[in-house]
Design a protein around this motif. Structure first.
Motif, PDB file in Angstrom:
ATOM      1  N   ARG A 197       0.825  -1.208   0.000  1.00 36.63           N
ATOM      2  CA  ARG A 197       0.000   0.000   0.000  1.00 36.63           C
ATOM      3  C   ARG A 197       0.857   1.254   0.000  1.00 36.63           C
ATOM      4  O   ARG A 197       0.353   2.361  -0.188  1.00 36.63           O
ATOM      5  CB  ARG A 197      -0.957  -0.008   1.194  1.00 36.63           C
ATOM      6  CG  ARG A 197      -1.940  -1.179   1.152  1.00 36.63           C
ATOM      7  CD  ARG A 197      -3.043  -1.024   2.168  1.00 36.63           C
ATOM      8  NE  ARG A 197      -3.877  -2.227   2.232  1.00 36.63           N
ATOM      9  CZ  ARG A 197      -4.870  -2.505   1.399  1.00 36.63           C
ATOM     10  NH1 ARG A 197      -5.150  -1.666   0.409  1.00 36.63           N
ATOM     11  NH2 ARG A 197      -5.577  -3.613   1.527  1.00 36.63           N
TER      12      ARG A 197
ATOM     13  N   VAL B 177      -2.614  -0.993 -13.974  1.00 33.07           N
ATOM     14  CA  VAL B 177      -2.475  -0.409 -12.642  1.00 33.07           C
ATOM     15  C   VAL B 177      -1.165   0.362 -12.520  1.00 33.07           C
ATOM     16  O   VAL B 177      -1.068   1.298 -11.717  1.00 33.07           O
ATOM     17  CB  VAL B 177      -2.572  -1.492 -11.542  1.00 33.07           C
ATOM     18  CG1 VAL B 177      -3.913  -2.192 -11.597  1.00 33.07           C
ATOM     19  CG2 VAL B 177      -1.433  -2.504 -11.644  1.00 33.07           C
TER      20      VAL B 177
ATOM     21  N   SER C 181      -7.691   2.514 -12.836  1.00 31.74           N
ATOM     22  CA  SER C 181      -7.874   1.066 -12.808  1.00 31.74           C
ATOM     23  C   SER C 181      -8.829   0.659 -11.688  1.00 31.74           C
ATOM     24  O   SER C 181      -9.669  -0.220 -11.862  1.00 31.74           O
ATOM     25  CB  SER C 181      -6.523   0.373 -12.624  1.00 31.74           C
ATOM     26  OG  SER C 181      -5.640   0.686 -13.674  1.00 31.74           O
ATOM     27  N   GLU C 182      -8.685   1.297 -10.534  1.00 27.11           N
ATOM     28  CA  GLU C 182      -9.592   1.010  -9.417  1.00 27.11           C
ATOM     29  C   GLU C 182     -11.032   1.321  -9.788  1.00 27.11           C
ATOM     30  O   GLU C 182     -11.959   0.587  -9.418  1.00 27.11           O
ATOM     31  CB  GLU C 182      -9.187   1.830  -8.192  1.00 27.11           C
ATOM     32  CG  GLU C 182      -7.899   1.368  -7.524  1.00 27.11           C
ATOM     33  CD  GLU C 182      -8.123   0.214  -6.566  1.00 27.11           C
ATOM     34  OE1 GLU C 182      -9.252  -0.301  -6.486  1.00 27.11           O
ATOM     35  OE2 GLU C 182      -7.148  -0.182  -5.892  1.00 27.11           O
TER      36      GLU C 182
ATOM     37  N   LEU D 146     -10.643  -3.022 -11.025  1.00 25.25           N
ATOM     38  CA  LEU D 146      -9.390  -3.729 -10.772  1.00 25.25           C
ATOM     39  C   LEU D 146      -8.865  -3.373  -9.390  1.00 25.25           C
ATOM     40  O   LEU D 146      -8.957  -2.223  -8.960  1.00 25.25           O
ATOM     41  CB  LEU D 146      -8.338  -3.360 -11.828  1.00 25.25           C
ATOM     42  CG  LEU D 146      -8.622  -3.777 -13.275  1.00 25.25           C
ATOM     43  CD1 LEU D 146      -7.532  -3.239 -14.190  1.00 25.25           C
ATOM     44  CD2 LEU D 146      -8.723  -5.291 -13.390  1.00 25.25           C
ATOM     45  N   SER D 147      -8.301  -4.354  -8.699  1.00 32.57           N
ATOM     46  CA  SER D 147      -7.703  -4.110  -7.393  1.00 32.57           C
ATOM     47  C   SER D 147      -6.199  -3.926  -7.570  1.00 32.57           C
ATOM     48  O   SER D 147      -5.480  -4.893  -7.852  1.00 32.57           O
ATOM     49  CB  SER D 147      -7.972  -5.276  -6.442  1.00 32.57           C
ATOM     50  OG  SER D 147      -7.245  -5.119  -5.239  1.00 32.57           O
TER      51      SER D 147
ATOM     52  N   TYR E  93      -3.976  -3.230  -5.342  1.00 33.03           N
ATOM     53  CA  TYR E  93      -3.272  -3.926  -4.269  1.00 33.03           C
ATOM     54  C   TYR E  93      -3.112  -5.418  -4.578  1.00 33.03           C
ATOM     55  O   TYR E  93      -2.017  -5.969  -4.476  1.00 33.03           O
ATOM     56  CB  TYR E  93      -4.039  -3.721  -2.967  1.00 33.03           C
ATOM     57  CG  TYR E  93      -3.557  -4.543  -1.804  1.00 33.03           C
ATOM     58  CD1 TYR E  93      -2.371  -4.230  -1.145  1.00 33.03           C
ATOM     59  CD2 TYR E  93      -4.287  -5.645  -1.353  1.00 33.03           C
ATOM     60  CE1 TYR E  93      -1.929  -4.982  -0.070  1.00 33.03           C
ATOM     61  CE2 TYR E  93      -3.851  -6.405  -0.275  1.00 33.03           C
ATOM     62  CZ  TYR E  93      -2.678  -6.070   0.356  1.00 33.03           C
ATOM     63  OH  TYR E  93      -2.235  -6.820   1.418  1.00 33.03           O
ATOM     64  N   ARG E  94      -4.182  -6.078  -4.968  1.00 33.65           N
ATOM     65  CA  ARG E  94      -4.128  -7.518  -5.222  1.00 33.65           C
ATOM     66  C   ARG E  94      -3.275  -7.836  -6.442  1.00 33.65           C
ATOM     67  O   ARG E  94      -2.508  -8.804  -6.438  1.00 33.65           O
ATOM     68  CB  ARG E  94      -5.536  -8.068  -5.400  1.00 33.65           C
ATOM     69  CG  ARG E  94      -6.365  -8.072  -4.113  1.00 33.65           C
ATOM     70  CD  ARG E  94      -7.747  -8.629  -4.351  1.00 33.65           C
ATOM     71  NE  ARG E  94      -8.554  -8.618  -3.123  1.00 33.65           N
ATOM     72  CZ  ARG E  94      -9.814  -8.988  -3.059  1.00 33.65           C
ATOM     73  NH1 ARG E  94     -10.454  -9.394  -4.156  1.00 33.65           N
ATOM     74  NH2 ARG E  94     -10.466  -8.947  -1.912  1.00 33.65           N
TER      75      ARG E  94
END
Length: 290
Positions: free
Chosen positions: A81, A164, A171-172, A176-177, A179-180
């Motif tokens: 993060r 990302v 992207s979020e 889309l994540s 972080y993942r």
């Protein structure tokens, strides 16, 4: 091919494999200065499992890679993060902490003396105990790692990694994540680094904490940048040039680092896209307008 040239070629192949893992992380939007730690996990993990549990080099190597991937999962879960320089600093600190731990845990790791007389790598009863045989093994492993990278970025997962990296907030917003996705890329990249460590330990026959110091992490990042970020062939070109360059200047011991530094500065100044972008730039300059 002479023994010395073959030795350098094997080191180049090892670096290609390790930098390829770093490239996957970078293409997801993060740049790790702790890559050497995961090379160390692979090297020490495979050797210690063989010594203390009698596992074969292949089985010990597999477990060491899994262990490194799990460490990447835990570490990435905490630090991914963070962005930019903060992520770089934390990964740098983790690499240094790993080196110090290997140094202090002398009862297991051998401390500053390291571990020596490491048996050669063995696969299906065949022992890779000569340079030509190990070079053949490395060619196969490097090709497979490049195929893996190509397939990743040819499919939606790789496209998501690049998305990302280019624009995380956008992207979020599309579901889309960040972080993942970066966590998956981090685990894949660190697993390739661990594989490089497994093979490096078996080839050199010796590991010590100083084999994975800050200079190694800096060299790996430099190979990636010089070769070309965002390209499949960047790690290949960067590893070939930066593994060979010190050998070219080895005869000039007093001025070796000066030549080395000047070469890097010139490449970064005139080829910001890395050496892999050179053919395209030459083509643009020489193309005759229709």
């Amino acid at each position: 091919m002479g023994p010395y040239i073959l030795h350098v070629a094997i080191l180049i192949a090892l670096n290609i494999l390790i930098v390829n893992g770093l490239s996957i992380i970078e293409r997801s939007g993060q740049l790790s200065f702790g890559h050497s730690a995961f090379v160390a996990f692979g090297a020490y993990g495979s050797v210690l499992l063989s010594i203390h549990f009698g596992l074969s080099p292949l089985v010990a190597g597999v477990f060491a890679i899994i262990f490194a991937a799990l460490i990447a999962l835990v570490l990435g879960g905490v630090i991914l993060r963070l962005k930019g320089v903060y992520f770089v600093l934390v990964t740098f600190a983790f690499a240094e902490l790993t080196r110090l731990a290997l140094m202090d845990w002398s009862a297991v790791t051998g401390g500053a003396n390291g571990l020596s007389a490491i048996p050669s790598f063995e696969l299906l009863g065949f022992v890779f105990d000569t340079r030509p045989s190990f070079y053949g093994l490395m060619i196969v492993v490097v090709v497979l790692s490049l195929i893996l990278t190509h397939q990743i970025f040819k499919h939606p997962l790789g496209e998501a990694f690049m998305a990302v990296a280019q624009n995380g907030p956008l992207s979020e917003s599309t579901g889309l994540s960040v972080y993942r996705l970066q966590l998956v890329a981090f685990m894949i990249g660190c697993a390739l680094a661990a594989l490089g460590g497994v093979l490096m330990a078996r080839y050199i026959g010796f590991v010590s904490p100083e084999s994975f110091n800050l200079n190694i992490s800096v060299a790996l990042v430099t190979m990636l940048v010089i070769g070309g970020r965002g390209s499949l062939w960047g790690p290949v070109v960067g590893a070939i040039v930066l593994t060979s360059l010190p050998e070219i200047f080895r005869g000039a011991l007093q001025t070796q680092h000066i030549f080395y530094g000047i070469s890097l500065i010139l490449i970064l100044r005139f080829l910001p896209g890395g050496l892999v972008s050179l053919p395209g730039r030459i083509w643009k300059r020489t193309r005759v307008p229709q």
